[in-house]
Design a protein around this motif. Structure first.
Motif, PDB file in Angstrom:
ATOM      1  N   ALA A 224       3.324   3.576   4.593  1.00 54.88           N
ATOM      2  CA  ALA A 224       3.476   5.011   4.420  1.00 54.88           C
ATOM      3  C   ALA A 224       3.574   5.736   5.749  1.00 54.88           C
ATOM      4  O   ALA A 224       4.264   6.746   5.873  1.00 54.88           O
ATOM      5  N   GLY A 225       2.899   5.206   6.768  1.00 57.80           N
ATOM      6  CA  GLY A 225       2.906   5.864   8.069  1.00 57.80           C
ATOM      7  C   GLY A 225       3.961   5.336   9.038  1.00 57.80           C
ATOM      8  O   GLY A 225       4.033   5.792  10.181  1.00 57.80           O
ATOM      9  N   SER A 226       4.795   4.401   8.563  1.00 51.87           N
ATOM     10  CA  SER A 226       5.751   3.775   9.477  1.00 51.87           C
ATOM     11  C   SER A 226       7.104   4.472   9.517  1.00 51.87           C
ATOM     12  O   SER A 226       7.959   4.118  10.319  1.00 51.87           O
ATOM     13  N   GLY A 227       7.300   5.458   8.613  1.00 50.44           N
ATOM     14  CA  GLY A 227       8.600   6.114   8.570  1.00 50.44           C
ATOM     15  C   GLY A 227       9.669   5.235   7.978  1.00 50.44           C
ATOM     16  O   GLY A 227      10.863   5.420   8.240  1.00 50.44           O
ATOM     17  N   SER A 228       9.278   4.256   7.156  1.00 54.90           N
ATOM     18  CA  SER A 228      10.232   3.313   6.600  1.00 54.90           C
ATOM     19  C   SER A 228      11.045   3.893   5.457  1.00 54.90           C
ATOM     20  O   SER A 228      12.034   3.311   5.032  1.00 54.90           O
ATOM     21  N   GLY A 229      10.615   5.044   4.946  1.00 56.87           N
ATOM     22  CA  GLY A 229      11.329   5.645   3.830  1.00 56.87           C
ATOM     23  C   GLY A 229      10.895   5.101   2.488  1.00 56.87           C
ATOM     24  O   GLY A 229      11.450   5.510   1.454  1.00 56.87           O
ATOM     25  N   THR A 230       9.933   4.206   2.465  1.00 51.10           N
ATOM     26  CA  THR A 230       9.444   3.683   1.189  1.00 51.10           C
ATOM     27  C   THR A 230       8.788   4.791   0.377  1.00 51.10           C
ATOM     28  O   THR A 230       7.981   5.561   0.902  1.00 51.10           O
ATOM     29  N   ARG A 231       9.160   4.899  -0.896  1.00 49.28           N
ATOM     30  CA  ARG A 231       8.598   5.923  -1.766  1.00 49.28           C
ATOM     31  C   ARG A 231       7.678   5.261  -2.789  1.00 49.28           C
ATOM     32  O   ARG A 231       7.929   4.175  -3.253  1.00 49.28           O
ATOM     33  N   TRP A 232       6.598   5.987  -3.120  1.00 50.88           N
ATOM     34  CA  TRP A 232       5.682   5.485  -4.132  1.00 50.88           C
ATOM     35  C   TRP A 232       6.230   5.774  -5.524  1.00 50.88           C
ATOM     36  O   TRP A 232       5.847   5.174  -6.461  1.00 50.88           O
TER      37      TRP A 232
END
Length: 232
Positions: A224-232
């Motif tokens: 969540a904090g990596s800026g990977s764009g992964t959405r929950w």
């Protein structure tokens, strides 16, 4: 406070707890605090890792609170040995702010909780109850202090890819896990039975390659904090 994985105590009886710390006064104080209210029963005490293993074999506790610095067999060695037992208790580490490296190693060994010795008594009682009910616990002060270091563990791109392999429901479970919710809390929020939540959690751990909910929660927080764009 992160809450975690496998459980071991029935609500019909007190939670069976073993305390392992080489300071007798600390053990005595913790025992008095934890046994107030009758929900927790300290079935044995240990002053080192060898005594802890003997106590666990003899008393089969639900939860073990383990200091890391003890003479002879230390807490980290004891954690490693506990994992080899056929039905080990859920183990949480008792630590202090100046033992960050020990906490990181205990995480790698699969500890289900990290508690500071100066925590409020009510926090410690709640933590033991959560552990026995199917949880893992992480003092928020430890999270804030160590998360920057844990963010450097592993491959963030690979972790983001693994998170994306989760189904929508599994991602919901992981999100709530990372938010510090117990199995019961997750079930209530998602309209699932606790047994179903446990099944989802096991699946999530397997897909992420995490040994317990603490590790999975930290993976979630890193992604969540990596800026990977992964959405929950």
């Amino acid at each position: 406070m992160v809450s975690g994985e496998t459980g071991g105590s029935s609500a019909a009886r007190p939670i069976r707890l073993v305390l392992a710390d080489d300071e007798a006064m600390l053990r005595r104080g913790l025992r008095v605090l934890l046994e107030q209210g009758g929900r927790i029963r300290v079935v044995a005490e240990a002053s080192n890792g060898a005594e802890l293993l003997t106590a666990v074999r003899g008393h089969r506790p639900d939860v073990a609170l383990v200091d890391v610095q003890m003479p002879g067999k230390d807490g980290l060695t004891a954690l490693r040995d506990l994992r080899m037992l056929p039905d080990p208790p859920i183990a949480a580490v008792l630590t202090t702010f100046d033992l960050d490296d020990y906490v990181a190693e205990a995480l790698r060994l699969g500890a289900n909780g990290f508690l500071l010795k100066d925590a409020d008594p009510a926090v410690l009682v709640r933590a033991v109850i959560d552990l026995a009910a199917g949880g893992a616990v992480l003092d928020p002060r430890i999270t804030a202090r160590l998360l920057p270091r844990f963010r450097s563990f592993g491959d963030s791109a690979e972790e983001a890819r693994l998170v994306r392999t989760l189904s929508a429901r599994e991602r919901q479970v992981l999100f709530l896990l990372a938010d510090g919710r117990s199995n019961a809390d997750v079930g209530e929020r998602l309209g699932l039975t606790e047994a179903t939540v446990k099944s989802y959690v096991s699946t999530v751990l397997g897909k992420l390659g995490a040994e317990n909910r603490v590790q999975a929660a930290l993976i979630a927080q890193r992604v969540a904090g990596s800026g990977s764009g992964t959405r929950w």
